[in-house]
Design an enzyme around this catalytic site. Structure first.
Site, PDB file in Angstrom:
ATOM      1  N   LEU A   5     -46.663  34.329 -24.105  1.00 38.16           N
ATOM      2  CA  LEU A   5     -46.028  34.712 -22.839  1.00 38.16           C
ATOM      3  C   LEU A   5     -46.234  36.190 -22.527  1.00 38.16           C
ATOM      4  O   LEU A   5     -46.610  36.555 -21.414  1.00 38.16           O
ATOM      5  CB  LEU A   5     -44.528  34.397 -22.904  1.00 38.16           C
ATOM      6  CG  LEU A   5     -43.673  34.805 -21.697  1.00 38.16           C
ATOM      7  CD1 LEU A   5     -44.118  34.057 -20.439  1.00 38.16           C
ATOM      8  CD2 LEU A   5     -42.190  34.541 -21.978  1.00 38.16           C
ATOM      9  N   THR A   6     -46.009  37.078 -23.500  1.00 37.64           N
ATOM     10  CA  THR A   6     -45.996  38.520 -23.258  1.00 37.64           C
ATOM     11  C   THR A   6     -47.379  39.066 -22.921  1.00 37.64           C
ATOM     12  O   THR A   6     -48.375  38.690 -23.528  1.00 37.64           O
ATOM     13  CB  THR A   6     -45.448  39.255 -24.499  1.00 37.64           C
ATOM     14  OG1 THR A   6     -44.163  38.730 -24.816  1.00 37.64           O
ATOM     15  CG2 THR A   6     -45.321  40.743 -24.245  1.00 37.64           C
ATOM     16  N   GLU A   7     -47.404  39.982 -21.940  1.00 30.57           N
ATOM     17  CA  GLU A   7     -48.636  40.638 -21.520  1.00 30.57           C
ATOM     18  C   GLU A   7     -48.427  42.149 -21.477  1.00 30.57           C
ATOM     19  O   GLU A   7     -47.280  42.616 -21.506  1.00 30.57           O
ATOM     20  CB  GLU A   7     -49.064  40.128 -20.141  1.00 30.57           C
ATOM     21  CG  GLU A   7     -49.357  38.648 -20.098  1.00 30.57           C
ATOM     22  CD  GLU A   7     -49.824  38.185 -18.719  1.00 30.57           C
ATOM     23  OE1 GLU A   7     -50.033  39.039 -17.834  1.00 30.57           O
ATOM     24  OE2 GLU A   7     -49.963  36.963 -18.530  1.00 30.57           O
ATOM     25  N   PRO A   8     -49.518  42.924 -21.383  1.00 33.38           N
ATOM     26  CA  PRO A   8     -49.369  44.381 -21.326  1.00 33.38           C
ATOM     27  C   PRO A   8     -48.433  44.847 -20.217  1.00 33.38           C
ATOM     28  O   PRO A   8     -47.696  45.818 -20.387  1.00 33.38           O
ATOM     29  CB  PRO A   8     -50.803  44.863 -21.085  1.00 33.38           C
ATOM     30  CG  PRO A   8     -51.666  43.808 -21.699  1.00 33.38           C
ATOM     31  CD  PRO A   8     -50.929  42.519 -21.450  1.00 33.38           C
ATOM     32  N   SER A  37     -46.175  42.811 -18.721  1.00 36.26           N
ATOM     33  CA  SER A  37     -45.074  41.860 -18.596  1.00 36.26           C
ATOM     34  C   SER A  37     -44.403  41.684 -19.950  1.00 36.26           C
ATOM     35  O   SER A  37     -44.890  40.952 -20.806  1.00 36.26           O
ATOM     36  CB  SER A  37     -45.593  40.505 -18.102  1.00 36.26           C
ATOM     37  OG  SER A  37     -44.599  39.510 -18.215  1.00 36.26           O
ATOM     38  N   SER A  66     -47.125  36.232 -31.964  1.00 39.20           N
ATOM     39  CA  SER A  66     -46.938  35.795 -33.349  1.00 39.20           C
ATOM     40  C   SER A  66     -47.767  34.541 -33.586  1.00 39.20           C
ATOM     41  O   SER A  66     -47.737  33.613 -32.777  1.00 39.20           O
ATOM     42  CB  SER A  66     -45.455  35.514 -33.620  1.00 39.20           C
ATOM     43  OG  SER A  66     -44.695  36.689 -33.493  1.00 39.20           O
ATOM     44  N   PHE A  99     -37.519  41.112 -29.815  1.00 41.08           N
ATOM     45  CA  PHE A  99     -38.254  39.952 -29.296  1.00 41.08           C
ATOM     46  C   PHE A  99     -37.355  38.761 -28.967  1.00 41.08           C
ATOM     47  O   PHE A  99     -36.168  38.763 -29.249  1.00 41.08           O
ATOM     48  CB  PHE A  99     -39.423  39.569 -30.194  1.00 41.08           C
ATOM     49  CG  PHE A  99     -39.106  39.015 -31.564  1.00 41.08           C
ATOM     50  CD1 PHE A  99     -40.153  38.749 -32.425  1.00 41.08           C
ATOM     51  CD2 PHE A  99     -37.819  38.746 -31.988  1.00 41.08           C
ATOM     52  CE1 PHE A  99     -39.909  38.228 -33.693  1.00 41.08           C
ATOM     53  CE2 PHE A  99     -37.569  38.227 -33.235  1.00 41.08           C
ATOM     54  CZ  PHE A  99     -38.619  37.969 -34.094  1.00 41.08           C
ATOM     55  N   GLU A 100     -37.981  37.790 -28.268  1.00 41.36           N
ATOM     56  CA  GLU A 100     -37.276  36.629 -27.709  1.00 41.36           C
ATOM     57  C   GLU A 100     -36.130  37.077 -26.799  1.00 41.36           C
ATOM     58  O   GLU A 100     -35.047  36.490 -26.786  1.00 41.36           O
ATOM     59  CB  GLU A 100     -36.773  35.710 -28.825  1.00 41.36           C
ATOM     60  CG  GLU A 100     -37.913  35.024 -29.561  1.00 41.36           C
ATOM     61  CD  GLU A 100     -37.453  33.870 -30.431  1.00 41.36           C
ATOM     62  OE1 GLU A 100     -36.460  33.207 -30.083  1.00 41.36           O
ATOM     63  OE2 GLU A 100     -38.095  33.630 -31.461  1.00 41.36           O
ATOM     64  N   GLY A 101     -36.410  38.120 -26.035  1.00 41.55           N
ATOM     65  CA  GLY A 101     -35.414  38.684 -25.127  1.00 41.55           C
ATOM     66  C   GLY A 101     -34.755  39.883 -25.771  1.00 41.55           C
ATOM     67  O   GLY A 101     -34.016  39.727 -26.747  1.00 41.55           O
TER      68      GLY A 101
END
Length: 627
Positions: free
Chosen positions: A189-192, A194, A224, A434-436
């Site tokens: 999900l995570t981007e530079p 976002s 991960s 992480f995870e919020g």
């Protein structure tokens, strides 16, 4: 080295885990009749309802106990094999030093069934529910958080979307791979650009002219299992047509992406502060052709898929970290029981006693939250998202505190690598991110609760426009407000707790009543602008977190007392101490929420921060540099 056949074969574990129920991790497919529009369902979340000053106790009183005797027996039968794996096969210190877990160790974990705990038996997994999974997560947390990330990234979020949203064909194809074929999964999900703002992702998937596939381009960071996963849940922007307006809009869609599709590559493992044994890497997608049948959930509904995957998996973090905290406490207690200074053992000193007591209070509350949530999920609850977010925040912050205090009790010895606490502290730091991130989750808790309370106020306003048709609702609301405002009743928890906790229950009830009134006051004052009042929202969130901690511990310790468990009095004592501390914090946070003085302080802090940012750092001149 211990061989896995000493644990019993994988088939034996699977046979033992055969259960006469459909795994709670996998929602049963709805029938055509069930998918028809249903009447509005009442929100049963305890936390959501206290934002509107309403007590809905179903999820917290009595403390949930959903496992059958057979399920408890199965879970207990797996505790010893899992503990032996971590003590006799896995070497957490070695994995940390090498920034990699040995392949042979990972293979043993696969053979044990540890990578497919919640995959249904029919697909080769252990078929365990959330509560059983949580119990095994405690063992992971007590021994190796780095390996825990590999395990959790694979099943808690990696293929969780397939369990929750997968079609029958998707489950048939992929679940056997991630359970028996030693194929790793990841959640991308995570981007530079976002991080916490998941809706702003830039990865894009374009549908082909024949509607048979999507072409994906973009990249993800800090994934991960990103360098080892063959199957990934990937989120990308897609062009969708608004069914109401006909306009074209970008919306996130979730996809099941295989590395074998081609065009999927990953960077080298990231060099991290902690959880070093886990693989974290950037993943690149270049013209990846994804079959249309690999859309996960509905097209354009990817944001909801992502959030529900994360919400569903957050309880596991609380369970895992409650195990970590328990291990830190064991190390600190052993030291306090044996270390002699100034002629006495450390355990004789009041300051050390206070530390050990506080560490146990926080561990008990963390564990109570985690298993209250998991058991509500297993009972079929759909309203656990606020509680899960609270559990994640509380667990990650309490675990850091407990580990830090354990190091302090051990003194210089705690600072040494051989004790193991140094590694645990480094590993723990990521859990608040992480995870919020905890900052975002606090806002999520407060804004979700405030929105729910606001909807109730709108309902009341509509009722007053036609009072003759809504007399029952109006009188009920007026009666509730009158009793809570003058203290003639309001929230009453006395029926739910044992006599020894009556005073604690009164403190908690007073907090709940003030919490509801404060939420309404804040809403009426700020209205829609409340979204910009982050420090006020943080105060509300912190109060909510403490209230939930008080309630679940009072419920759990009352159950222990009624069952006459050997630990009952100890649990009661922990609960009393927590209620005294937490109720004071709640009252303080709620007063700050509505205090003009606090709002002035908030503005001053904002000015200071702007001054610092305008200078790209410290804005003062050093005292020795002044002319």
């Amino acid at each position: 080295m211990l061989r896995i056949n000493n644990f019993g074969t994988r088939k034996l574990i699977k046979d033992v885990c055969k259960q006469r129920y459909y795994s709670a991790a996998v929602p049963k497919p709805k029938t055509e009749h069930e998918t028809k529009k249903e009447p509005k369902r009442e929100n049963e979340s305890f936390m959501a309802n206290i934002f509107r000053g309403n007590l809905v106790s179903k999820q917290v009183f009595p403390y949930p106990d959903v496992l059958t005797e057979e399920q408890k027996e199965i879970t207990n039968s797996l505790v010893d094999p899992f503990e032996r794996f971590f003590t006799e096969v896995n070497d957490a210190a070695k994995s940390d030093a090498n920034s990699k877990t040995d392949d042979s160790t990972l293979k043993s974990l696969w053979e044990l069934g540890g990578m497919a705990i919640q995959v249904p038996n029919d697909y080769g997994g252990l078929g365990m529910n959330n509560t059983q999974y949580g119990r095994l997560c405690q063992i992971v947390g007590a021994n190796d958080l780095g390996l825990g990330i590999t395990l959790g990234a694979h099943q808690s979020i990696g293929f969780k979307g397939i369990l929750l949203y997968g079609t029958q064909a998707q489950k048939d194809k992929y679940l056997p791979k991630v359970s028996t074929e030693e194929v790793y999964a990841a959640f991308a999900l995570t981007e530079p650009s976002s991080g916490s703002d998941a809706n702003s992702i830039r990865c894009r998937a374009v549908k082909s002219a024949d509607n048979k596939y999507y072409v994906l381009n973009g990249s993800k960071i800090w994934i991960s299992n990103g360098g080892i996963a063959e199957i990934m849940t990937v989120f990308a922007q897609t062009e969708q047509i608004d069914k109401k307006t006909g306009e074209k809009k970008d919306k996130v869609t979730a996809f099941i992406v295989e590395r074998s599709f081609g065009g999927v590559t990953s960077g080298p493992p990231e060099k991290k502060m902690g959880i070093k044994s886990s693989n974290t890497a950037e993943v690149y997608f270049e013209d990846v052709k994804i079959p249309i049948e690999n859309v996960l959930g509905e097209e354009g509904e990817g944001f909801k898929v992502a959030m529900n995957i994360l919400n569903n998996g957050r309880f596991g973090m609380g369970a895992t970290l409650s195990g970590t905290m328990k291990k830190c406490i064991e190390i600190a207690t052993a030291h306090a029981n044996n270390r002699v200074q100034f002629g006495q053992k450390l355990k004789a000193y009041a300051s050390i006693q206070a530390k050990l007591a506080q560490m146990n209070i926080l561990q008990y509350a963390t564990e109570s939250m985690a298993f209250a949530i998991s058991q509500n999920m297993d009972a079929g609850s759909q309203d656990y998202h606020l509680e899960a977010a609270i559990s994640k925040v509380y667990a990650s912050e309490c675990a850091w505190y407990v580990c830090d205090e354990a190091i302090q009790i051990l003194g210089g010895m705690g600072f040494m690598r051989d004790t193991g606490l140094e590694r645990v502290m480094r590993d723990l730091r990521i859990f608040r991110i992480f995870e919020g991130t905890n900052d975002i989750l606090r806002l999520f808790v407060a804004l979700s609760g405030v929105q729910y309370a606001g909807n109730h106020l709108k309902e009341l306003q509509r009722a007053f426009k036609n009072p003759s048709a809504n007399l029952g609702f109006i009188f009920k609301e007026a009666s509730r407000r009158a009793t809570t405002s003058v203290g003639l009743g309001g929230t009453d928890l006395s029926a739910h707790v044992v006599p020894e906790l009556m005073e604690s229950a009164k403190k908690t009830a007073a907090c709940i009543d003030l919490f509801g009134r404060t939420t309404e006051e804040v809403l009426l004052k700020h209205n829609k602008n409340i979204i910009h009042e982050q420090l006020i929202l943080n105060n509300l969130a912190d109060a909510a977190i403490d209230i939930y901690a008080m309630v679940v511990t009072q419920s759990r310790s009352s159950r222990a007392s009624k069952l006459n468990l050997p630990t009952a009095q100890h649990e009661i004592n922990l609960t009393k101490a927590l209620a005294t501390q937490a109720s004071d914090r709640v009252m303080d946070n709620l007063k700050k929420t509505t205090s003009g003085q606090q709002q002035g302080q908030n503005k001053l802090l904002s000015v200071i921060a702007q001054e610092i940012c305008n200078q790209d750092g410290v804005h003062t001149t050093g005292p020795l540099d002044q002319q």
